[in-house]
Design a protein around this motif. Structure first.
Motif, PDB file in Angstrom:
ATOM      1  N   LEU A  17       0.850  -1.188   0.000  1.00  0.00           N
ATOM      2  CA  LEU A  17       0.000   0.000   0.000  1.00  0.00           C
ATOM      3  C   LEU A  17       0.888   1.242   0.000  1.00  0.00           C
ATOM      4  CD1 LEU A  17      -2.825   1.406   0.491  1.00  0.00           C
ATOM      5  CD2 LEU A  17      -2.265   1.265   2.926  1.00  0.00           C
ATOM      6  N   ARG A  18       0.619   2.166  -0.898  1.00  0.00           N
ATOM      7  CA  ARG A  18       1.426   3.393  -0.939  1.00  0.00           C
ATOM      8  C   ARG A  18       1.088   4.291   0.245  1.00  0.00           C
ATOM      9  NH1 ARG A  18       1.830   8.139  -5.551  1.00  0.00           N
ATOM     10  NH2 ARG A  18       3.486   9.257  -4.458  1.00  0.00           N
ATOM     11  N   LEU A  19       2.119   4.764   0.955  1.00  0.00           N
ATOM     12  CA  LEU A  19       1.912   5.726   2.046  1.00  0.00           C
ATOM     13  C   LEU A  19       2.076   7.128   1.465  1.00  0.00           C
ATOM     14  CD1 LEU A  19       3.960   4.030   4.932  1.00  0.00           C
ATOM     15  CD2 LEU A  19       1.523   3.789   4.418  1.00  0.00           C
ATOM     16  N   THR A  20       1.141   8.001   1.784  1.00  0.00           N
ATOM     17  CA  THR A  20       1.218   9.350   1.222  1.00  0.00           C
ATOM     18  C   THR A  20       1.169  10.436   2.287  1.00  0.00           C
ATOM     19  OG1 THR A  20      -1.165   9.270   0.898  1.00  0.00           O
ATOM     20  CG2 THR A  20       0.199   8.786  -1.021  1.00  0.00           C
ATOM     21  N   ARG A  21       0.403  10.193   3.373  1.00  0.00           N
ATOM     22  CA  ARG A  21       0.185  11.253   4.366  1.00  0.00           C
ATOM     23  C   ARG A  21       1.367  11.398   5.307  1.00  0.00           C
ATOM     24  NH1 ARG A  21      -5.600  11.085   4.448  1.00  0.00           N
ATOM     25  NH2 ARG A  21      -6.122  11.010   2.242  1.00  0.00           N
ATOM     26  N   ILE A  22       1.821  10.270   5.884  1.00  0.00           N
ATOM     27  CA  ILE A  22       2.872  10.381   6.904  1.00  0.00           C
ATOM     28  C   ILE A  22       4.228  10.702   6.281  1.00  0.00           C
ATOM     29  CG2 ILE A  22       1.651   8.783   8.465  1.00  0.00           C
ATOM     30  CD1 ILE A  22       4.128   6.864   7.906  1.00  0.00           C
ATOM     31  N   THR A  23       4.340  10.523   4.964  1.00  0.00           N
ATOM     32  CA  THR A  23       5.627  10.749   4.312  1.00  0.00           C
ATOM     33  C   THR A  23       5.863  12.227   4.004  1.00  0.00           C
ATOM     34  OG1 THR A  23       4.488  10.259   2.256  1.00  0.00           O
ATOM     35  CG2 THR A  23       5.819   8.499   3.187  1.00  0.00           C
ATOM     36  N   GLY A  24       4.782  12.989   3.866  1.00  0.00           N
ATOM     37  CA  GLY A  24       4.945  14.379   3.444  1.00  0.00           C
ATOM     38  C   GLY A  24       5.484  14.404   2.019  1.00  0.00           C
ATOM     39  N   GLU A  25       6.165  15.503   1.683  1.00  0.00           N
ATOM     40  CA  GLU A  25       6.681  15.661   0.315  1.00  0.00           C
ATOM     41  C   GLU A  25       8.054  15.017   0.202  1.00  0.00           C
ATOM     42  OE1 GLU A  25       5.121  17.676  -2.326  1.00  0.00           O
ATOM     43  OE2 GLU A  25       3.443  17.202  -0.988  1.00  0.00           O
ATOM     44  N   VAL A  26       8.097  13.749  -0.130  1.00  0.00           N
ATOM     45  CA  VAL A  26       9.411  13.109  -0.317  1.00  0.00           C
ATOM     46  C   VAL A  26       9.521  12.638  -1.759  1.00  0.00           C
ATOM     47  CG1 VAL A  26       9.776  12.422   2.089  1.00  0.00           C
ATOM     48  CG2 VAL A  26       8.522  10.883   0.549  1.00  0.00           C
ATOM     49  N   LYS A  27      10.752  12.454  -2.215  1.00  0.00           N
ATOM     50  CA  LYS A  27      10.982  12.030  -3.601  1.00  0.00           C
ATOM     51  C   LYS A  27      10.619  10.551  -3.817  1.00  0.00           C
ATOM     52  CE  LYS A  27      13.045  15.759  -5.529  1.00  0.00           C
ATOM     53  NZ  LYS A  27      14.446  16.134  -5.220  1.00  0.00           N
ATOM     54  N   ALA A 277      11.331   4.520   7.797  1.00  0.00           N
ATOM     55  CA  ALA A 277      11.156   4.648   6.344  1.00  0.00           C
ATOM     56  C   ALA A 277      10.985   6.111   5.947  1.00  0.00           C
ATOM     57  CB  ALA A 277       9.958   3.824   5.879  1.00  0.00           C
ATOM     58  N   VAL A 278      10.239   6.859   6.761  1.00  0.00           N
ATOM     59  CA  VAL A 278      10.042   8.282   6.463  1.00  0.00           C
ATOM     60  C   VAL A 278      11.370   9.033   6.583  1.00  0.00           C
ATOM     61  CG1 VAL A 278       8.904  10.424   7.223  1.00  0.00           C
ATOM     62  CG2 VAL A 278       7.602   8.273   7.123  1.00  0.00           C
ATOM     63  N   ARG A 279      12.117   8.707   7.653  1.00  0.00           N
ATOM     64  CA  ARG A 279      13.406   9.382   7.838  1.00  0.00           C
ATOM     65  C   ARG A 279      14.337   9.086   6.648  1.00  0.00           C
ATOM     66  NH1 ARG A 279      15.998   8.702  13.665  1.00  0.00           N
ATOM     67  NH2 ARG A 279      13.880   9.245  14.270  1.00  0.00           N
ATOM     68  N   LEU A 280      14.317   7.839   6.195  1.00  0.00           N
ATOM     69  CA  LEU A 280      15.134   7.451   5.042  1.00  0.00           C
ATOM     70  C   LEU A 280      14.666   8.191   3.788  1.00  0.00           C
ATOM     71  CD1 LEU A 280      17.227   5.350   3.837  1.00  0.00           C
ATOM     72  CD2 LEU A 280      15.245   3.904   3.380  1.00  0.00           C
ATOM     73  N   ALA A 281      13.338   8.216   3.579  1.00  0.00           N
ATOM     74  CA  ALA A 281      12.773   8.846   2.375  1.00  0.00           C
ATOM     75  C   ALA A 281      13.161  10.323   2.300  1.00  0.00           C
ATOM     76  CB  ALA A 281      11.253   8.696   2.365  1.00  0.00           C
ATOM     77  N   GLU A 282      13.267  10.955   3.485  1.00  0.00           N
ATOM     78  CA  GLU A 282      13.636  12.375   3.504  1.00  0.00           C
ATOM     79  C   GLU A 282      15.080  12.590   3.050  1.00  0.00           C
ATOM     80  OE1 GLU A 282      10.544  13.651   7.081  1.00  0.00           O
ATOM     81  OE2 GLU A 282      12.640  13.194   7.565  1.00  0.00           O
ATOM     82  N   GLN A 283      15.893  11.514   3.193  1.00  0.00           N
ATOM     83  CA  GLN A 283      17.319  11.646   2.833  1.00  0.00           C
ATOM     84  C   GLN A 283      17.624  11.191   1.416  1.00  0.00           C
ATOM     85  OE1 GLN A 283      19.044   9.258   5.892  1.00  0.00           O
ATOM     86  NE2 GLN A 283      18.543  10.732   7.505  1.00  0.00           N
TER      87      GLN A 283
END
Ligand code: PMP
Length: 331
Positions: A17-27, A277-283
């Motif tokens: 399932l794609r996460l969209t809300r908790i990730t914010g604007e990540v690449k 995962a969010v912390r990683l996605a931000e980097q």
């Protein structure tokens, strides 16, 4: 007609399932592997099937045999449902701090639950470890799966979780994120993904602050099912490219956001893995990156803990970082 003959056939093949809300604007694209959709409600159904079927093949578990394991949670449920469909009896040993609700779940599936005092040393004859060892010695036909050292725990992930993720992402996964408890999930899934991608997929562990996997001393934390104060055989120390440390506070806040914003009612170890995962996605500054994070279980087992504002407040955590504070009677 479309039906299965056994609940065991429903284990695995969980969706992404794609996460969209908790990730914010990540690449990167961030995808959650939703393991609570297994029939026993967690990722542990996978290891239960594999460990039991291997024990049958190896002659360790014979018709009428008894499965004895010190577990109070998801592994117990997985073993109990597989045992029930195959006609084995289960005895689970758990410490007295385990809630009555959790014990009743295991009993509902037909298992016997032996409760031991928490406040004794591991060497004490009444300890959780001593009692389970004694039950194995004294019960005819007993077999102890031992999820911490049984190679069929990581093997189940090498054979199911890893190939599922590879196929579901059409080989485009770039990062795999999972919490580490016994180490089975990350070691088995990680090894498959590393091999099949020729080392391209990065394997990222998520770990509670204080646990040994992220360099801690084993000091206590509240998130359940992940982190250890020892190094289990099933954790492959070469598997992680990186281990991200997550505080209880971040784990619980993310768990609440997953339920409140992504409609995923999952447990605290899922919140921990998602926070990593969010912390990683931000980097990761790459729109082609595909991060898959495994969410191990449902939030149903934590309603009186993580999903209770009173419980969180008692341990000094904010109930919901985004929630407005409102008192009855305010104008
Ligand atoms: N989350 C939960 C809720 C668990 O019960 C476990 C297993 N202890 C894990 C995560 C970690 O999985 P593994 O044992 O495969 O490392």
């Amino acid at each position: 007609m479309e039906y299965v003959n056994s609940l065991i056939e429903l284990v695995g093949n969980t969706p992404l399932l794609r996460l969209t809300r908790i990730t914010g604007e990540v690449k990167p694209l961030v995808l959650a592997k939703v393991e609570y959709l297994n029939p026993g409600g967690s990722v542990k159904d996978r290891i239960a099937v594999k460990m039991i079927e291997a024990a049958e093949r190896e002659g360790k578990l014979k018709p009428g045999g008894v499965i004895v394991e010190p577990t109070s949670g998801n592994t117990g449920v997985g073993l109990a449902i597989v045992a029930q469909s195959k006609g084995y009896h289960c005895i689970f040993v758990c410490p007295d701090k385990v809630s009555e609700d959790k014990r009743n779940v295991l009993r509902a599936y037909g298992a016997e639950v032996v409760v031991c005092p928490t406040a004794v040393e591991p060497e004490h004859p009444d300890s959780y470890y001593s009692v389970s060892d004694r039950l194995v010695r004294e019960t005819p036909g007993a077999w102890k799966p031992d999820q911490y050292s049984n190679p069929n725990n990581p093997a189940s992930h090498y054979e199911s979780t890893g190939p599922e993720i590879w196929k579901q992402t059409e080989g485009r996964i770039t990062h795999f994120v999972a919490g580490i408890g016994t180490g089975g999930t990350i070691s088995g899934t990680g090894r498959y993904l590393r091999e099949v991608s020729g080392g391209r997929v990065k394997i990222i562990g998520a770990d509670p602050v204080g646990s040994v996997y992220s360099g801690g001393s084993g000091r206590p934390y509240l998130v359940e099912g992940v982190g250890e104060d020892f190094w289990p055989d099933n954790y492959d120390r070469q598997i992680c490219d990186q281990v991200i440390e997550i505080s209880d506070s971040d784990s619980f806040a993310t768990t609440r956001r997953l339920a409140g914003e992504e409609a995923l009612l999952v447990g605290g170890s899922s919140g921990m893995a998602a926070a990593a995962a969010v912390r990683l996605a931000e980097q990761v500054d790459d729109p082609e990156a595909v991060i898959v994070v495994l969410l191990p279980d449902s939030g149903r087992g934590y309603l009186t803990k993580i999903f209770s504002d009173d419980w969180l407040a008692r341990y000094g955590f904010a109930p919901r970082p985004d929630a407005a504070v409102r008192t009855v009677g305010d104008v």
